[in-house]
Design an enzyme around this catalytic site. Structure first.
Site, PDB file in Angstrom:
ATOM      1  N   ARG A   1       0.850  -1.192   0.000  1.00 46.82           N
ATOM      2  CA  ARG A   1       0.000   0.000   0.000  1.00 46.82           C
ATOM      3  C   ARG A   1       0.885   1.242   0.000  1.00 46.82           C
ATOM      4  NH1 ARG A   1      -3.558  -2.440  -1.740  1.00 46.82           N
ATOM      5  NH2 ARG A   1      -5.590  -2.903  -0.840  1.00 46.82           N
TER       6      ARG A   1
ATOM      7  N   GLU B   1      -3.670   7.710  -4.514  1.00 45.94           N
ATOM      8  CA  GLU B   1      -4.088   7.202  -5.826  1.00 45.94           C
ATOM      9  C   GLU B   1      -5.414   7.807  -6.247  1.00 45.94           C
ATOM     10  OE1 GLU B   1      -4.091   2.921  -5.644  1.00 45.94           O
ATOM     11  OE2 GLU B   1      -2.035   2.864  -4.926  1.00 45.94           O
TER      12      GLU B   1
ATOM     13  N   HIS C   1      -1.338   0.622 -10.073  1.00 48.02           N
ATOM     14  CA  HIS C   1      -2.014  -0.350  -9.187  1.00 48.02           C
ATOM     15  C   HIS C   1      -2.644  -1.493 -10.001  1.00 48.02           C
ATOM     16  CE1 HIS C   1      -4.063  -0.704  -4.986  1.00 48.02           C
ATOM     17  NE2 HIS C   1      -3.903  -1.898  -5.532  1.00 48.02           N
TER      18      HIS C   1
HETATM   19  P1  NAP Z   1      -1.525 -11.461   4.447  1.00 47.83           P
HETATM   20  O1  NAP Z   1      -1.424 -12.902   4.086  1.00 47.83           O
HETATM   21  O2  NAP Z   1      -2.407 -11.052   5.562  1.00 47.83           O
HETATM   22  O3  NAP Z   1      -0.035 -10.929   4.732  1.00 47.83           O
HETATM   23  C1  NAP Z   1       0.253  -9.747   5.345  1.00 47.83           C
HETATM   24  C2  NAP Z   1       1.573  -9.925   6.102  1.00 47.83           C
HETATM   25  O4  NAP Z   1       1.968  -8.670   6.624  1.00 47.83           O
HETATM   26  C3  NAP Z   1       1.460 -10.913   7.249  1.00 47.83           C
HETATM   27  O5  NAP Z   1       2.509 -11.811   7.161  1.00 47.83           O
HETATM   28  C4  NAP Z   1       1.575 -10.047   8.497  1.00 47.83           C
HETATM   29  O6  NAP Z   1       2.288 -10.769   9.516  1.00 47.83           O
HETATM   30  C5  NAP Z   1       2.360  -8.854   7.989  1.00 47.83           C
HETATM   31  N1  NAP Z   1       2.011  -7.644   8.721  1.00 47.83           N
HETATM   32  C6  NAP Z   1       0.790  -7.150   8.964  1.00 47.83           C
HETATM   33  N2  NAP Z   1       0.854  -6.042   9.697  1.00 47.83           N
HETATM   34  C7  NAP Z   1       2.169  -5.835   9.938  1.00 47.83           C
HETATM   35  C8  NAP Z   1       2.879  -4.842  10.667  1.00 47.83           C
HETATM   36  N3  NAP Z   1       2.237  -3.848  11.306  1.00 47.83           N
HETATM   37  N4  NAP Z   1       4.231  -4.932  10.703  1.00 47.83           N
HETATM   38  C9  NAP Z   1       4.870  -5.929  10.079  1.00 47.83           C
HETATM   39  N5  NAP Z   1       4.235  -6.909   9.373  1.00 47.83           N
HETATM   40  C10 NAP Z   1       2.911  -6.851   9.311  1.00 47.83           C
HETATM   41  O7  NAP Z   1      -1.983 -10.606   3.202  1.00 47.83           O
HETATM   42  P2  NAP Z   1      -1.665 -10.832   1.640  1.00 47.83           P
HETATM   43  O8  NAP Z   1      -2.765 -11.587   1.014  1.00 47.83           O
HETATM   44  O9  NAP Z   1      -0.275 -11.339   1.488  1.00 47.83           O
HETATM   45  O10 NAP Z   1      -1.764  -9.292   1.134  1.00 47.83           O
HETATM   46  C11 NAP Z   1      -0.878  -8.343   1.659  1.00 47.83           C
HETATM   47  C12 NAP Z   1      -1.204  -6.945   1.205  1.00 47.83           C
HETATM   48  O11 NAP Z   1      -0.852  -6.789  -0.160  1.00 47.83           O
HETATM   49  C13 NAP Z   1      -2.684  -6.546   1.242  1.00 47.83           C
HETATM   50  O12 NAP Z   1      -3.090  -6.153   2.532  1.00 47.83           O
HETATM   51  C14 NAP Z   1      -2.739  -5.401   0.257  1.00 47.83           C
HETATM   52  O13 NAP Z   1      -2.496  -4.183   0.924  1.00 47.83           O
HETATM   53  C15 NAP Z   1      -1.583  -5.691  -0.694  1.00 47.83           C
HETATM   54  N6  NAP Z   1      -2.068  -6.054  -2.042  1.00 47.83           N
HETATM   55  C16 NAP Z   1      -1.795  -5.224  -3.084  1.00 47.83           C
HETATM   56  C17 NAP Z   1      -2.215  -5.570  -4.365  1.00 47.83           C
HETATM   57  C18 NAP Z   1      -1.914  -4.685  -5.548  1.00 47.83           C
HETATM   58  O14 NAP Z   1      -2.687  -4.701  -6.489  1.00 47.83           O
HETATM   59  N7  NAP Z   1      -0.810  -3.954  -5.529  1.00 47.83           N
HETATM   60  C19 NAP Z   1      -2.945  -6.725  -4.565  1.00 47.83           C
HETATM   61  C20 NAP Z   1      -3.211  -7.536  -3.479  1.00 47.83           C
HETATM   62  C21 NAP Z   1      -2.761  -7.195  -2.212  1.00 47.83           C
HETATM   63  P3  NAP Z   1       2.034 -10.443  11.069  1.00 47.83           P
HETATM   64  O15 NAP Z   1       0.561 -10.421  11.290  1.00 47.83           O
HETATM   65  O16 NAP Z   1       2.756 -11.560  11.787  1.00 47.83           O
HETATM   66  O17 NAP Z   1       2.678  -9.119  11.334  1.00 47.83           O
HETATM   67  C1  8YV Z   2      -7.124  -4.321  -6.050  1.00 46.05           C
HETATM   68  C2  8YV Z   2      -5.539  -4.756  -4.126  1.00 46.05           C
HETATM   69  O1  8YV Z   2      -6.722  -3.783  -7.263  1.00 46.05           O
HETATM   70  O2  8YV Z   2      -6.586  -6.729  -3.396  1.00 46.05           O
HETATM   71  C3  8YV Z   2      -5.990  -5.706  -3.077  1.00 46.05           C
HETATM   72  O3  8YV Z   2      -5.729  -5.412  -1.895  1.00 46.05           O
HETATM   73  O4  8YV Z   2      -4.859  -3.813  -3.863  1.00 46.05           O
HETATM   74  C4  8YV Z   2      -5.895  -5.002  -5.535  1.00 46.05           C
HETATM   75  O5  8YV Z   2      -6.031  -6.344  -5.820  1.00 46.05           O
HETATM   76  C5  8YV Z   2      -7.706  -3.233  -5.207  1.00 46.05           C
HETATM   77  O6  8YV Z   2      -8.306  -3.781  -4.072  1.00 46.05           O
HETATM   78  C6  8YV Z   2      -8.702  -2.429  -5.979  1.00 46.05           C
HETATM   79  O7  8YV Z   2      -9.094  -1.337  -5.253  1.00 46.05           O
END
Ligand code: NAP
Ligand code: 8YV
Length: 323
Positions: A234, A263, A281
């Site tokens: 993020r 964004e 994104h």
């Molecule tokens: P997830 O499985 O919940 O992984 C998040 C990781 O971050 C966990 O291992 C958690 O471990 C760690 N974490 C959470 N809070 C933290 C903190 N304060 N300090 C340090 N580590 C922390 O989630 P995911 O499915 O991998 O997705 C992760 C993130 O990717 C989403 O929340 C979203 O923001 C982002 N994302 C972006 C896109 C995009 O389009 N760019 C798409 C999908 C997701 P602990 O709880 O042990 O700290």
């Molecule tokens: C999406 C994402 O594009 O899943 C997430 O957390 O950041 C992306 O997969 C987003 O949620 C759209 O707003």
């Protein structure tokens, strides 16, 4: 849906996933809002809305404008733009879309890392500009070879990124609040310790208050002058002004960003930097994966109203059951 669905409305806020809109409209009486603005909700509609497909940020005021709301089905895996505290206080379940986008986002993170380090977009622009006939594209200063990659957020996506990069022969370390069981990558107890240990930082941590501006000037400085920063987590997690400064003055070598603080607005200062690779994104943005995300978003609403339980509630609301 059964007869009870005829008595109720499911609201959709935003439009980012057409598949959600299609499925919700086919299965529920639906009301659509371009944005989650309480001023748009009439008292008659407010009383009927029991479910919400959140395809844009949803604040506490909108949630409070819907007194009979039971479920907020978020369209992505990150739910930092939904007011979790308000939902918990009201006993409203929040769902997200884990797993179905993990590989797609990890692929994009690795692609962005390679583009950032190896300057592939610049090399293509050089060719398209007809400059090859006048001379070769300059050698890139950076390489992936011998990089030590730190993953900030070793969750579902972080692990998928790590597995890919392990296949590239790279050393991996990570920081989470807690070490992950069964993972052999080196754990660092703080983000700063991670940044000091590595030269390449990949952020896949969630947004929200706990990570706000965690990647600051000190963390970037610790990466060093060959440092590379990649963000598919993020934008709020990064102090963007500090990042711009670090890229501008050579504190780090380069950055690849899929997410930004404000964004869809990207600061001109970032656009002006030749060592920043910038994406709008799109890490999960394929037809295949957005369809899967859309079906899970709808599946959560369907399961809640048909079976009385959500498929993928977020941890903060996982104990909430339908009355
Ligand atoms: P997830 O499985 O919940 O992984 C998040 C990781 O971050 C966990 O291992 C958690 O471990 C760690 N974490 C959470 N809070 C933290 C903190 N304060 N300090 C340090 N580590 C922390 O989630 P995911 O499915 O991998 O997705 C992760 C993130 O990717 C989403 O929340 C979203 O923001 C982002 N994302 C972006 C896109 C995009 O389009 N760019 C798409 C999908 C997701 P602990 O709880 O042990 O700290
Ligand atoms: C999406 C994402 O594009 O899943 C997430 O957390 O950041 C992306 O997969 C987003 O949620 C759209 O707003």
């Amino acid at each position: 849906m059964t007869g009870q669905a005829d008595q109720m409305l499911v609201a959709i806020t935003g439009r980012f996933n057409e598949r959600v809109i299609e499925l919700v409209k086919e299965n529920f009486r639906t009301v659509m809002f371009d944005r989650a603005d309480p001023a748009l909700v009439t008292p008659e509609v407010a009383a009927q809305v029991r479910g919400l497909a959140a395809l844009c940020p949803v604040g506490g005021a909108f949630i409070d404008a819907l007194p009979n709301l039971e479920i907020v089905a978020g369209g992505g895996v990150g739910y930092d733009t939904i007011d979790v505290a308000r939902c918990v206080a009201r006993g409203i379940v929040i769902t997200n879309t884990p797993d179905v986008l993990t590989d797609e986002v990890a692929d994009a993170a690795v692609g962005l890392l390679i583009n950032t380090v190896r300057e592939l977009p610049q090399a293509e622009a050089f060719l398209r500009a007809g400059r090859w006939a006048q001379g070769r594209f300059p050698l890139t200063r950076a390489t992936l070879r011998e990089r030590h990659v730190g993953i900030y957020g070793m969750g579902r996506i972080g692990l998928a990124v790590a597995k890919r990069l392990e296949g590239f022969g790279l050393r991996i370390s990570y920081h989470n609040r807690r070490p992950v069981e069964g993972v052999s990558y080196g754990y660092q107890p703080s983000l700063m310790a991670l940044a000091e240990a590595v030269d390449t930082l990949v952020c896949v941590a969630p947004g929200g208050a706990a990570t706000q501006h965690a990647i600051n000037a000190d963390v970037l400085k610790a990466l060093g002058p060959d440092g590379v920063f990649i963000n598919v987590g993020r934008g709020s997690t990064v102090d963007e002004a500090a990042l711009i400064e670090a890229l501008r003055d050579g504190t780090i070598l380069a950055a690849g960003l899929d997410v930004f603080e404000n964004e869809p607005h990207v600061p001109q200062a970032l656009l002006d930097l030749p060592n920043a690779r910038l994406l709008p994104h799109i890490a999960s943005a394929t037809v295949h994966t957005r369809r899967a995300m859309g079906e899970l978003t709808f599946g959560n609403l369907e399961s809640w109203f048909r079976e009385g339980r959500a498929l993928t509630p977020v941890p903060e609301t996982s104990g909430i059951v339908r009355k």
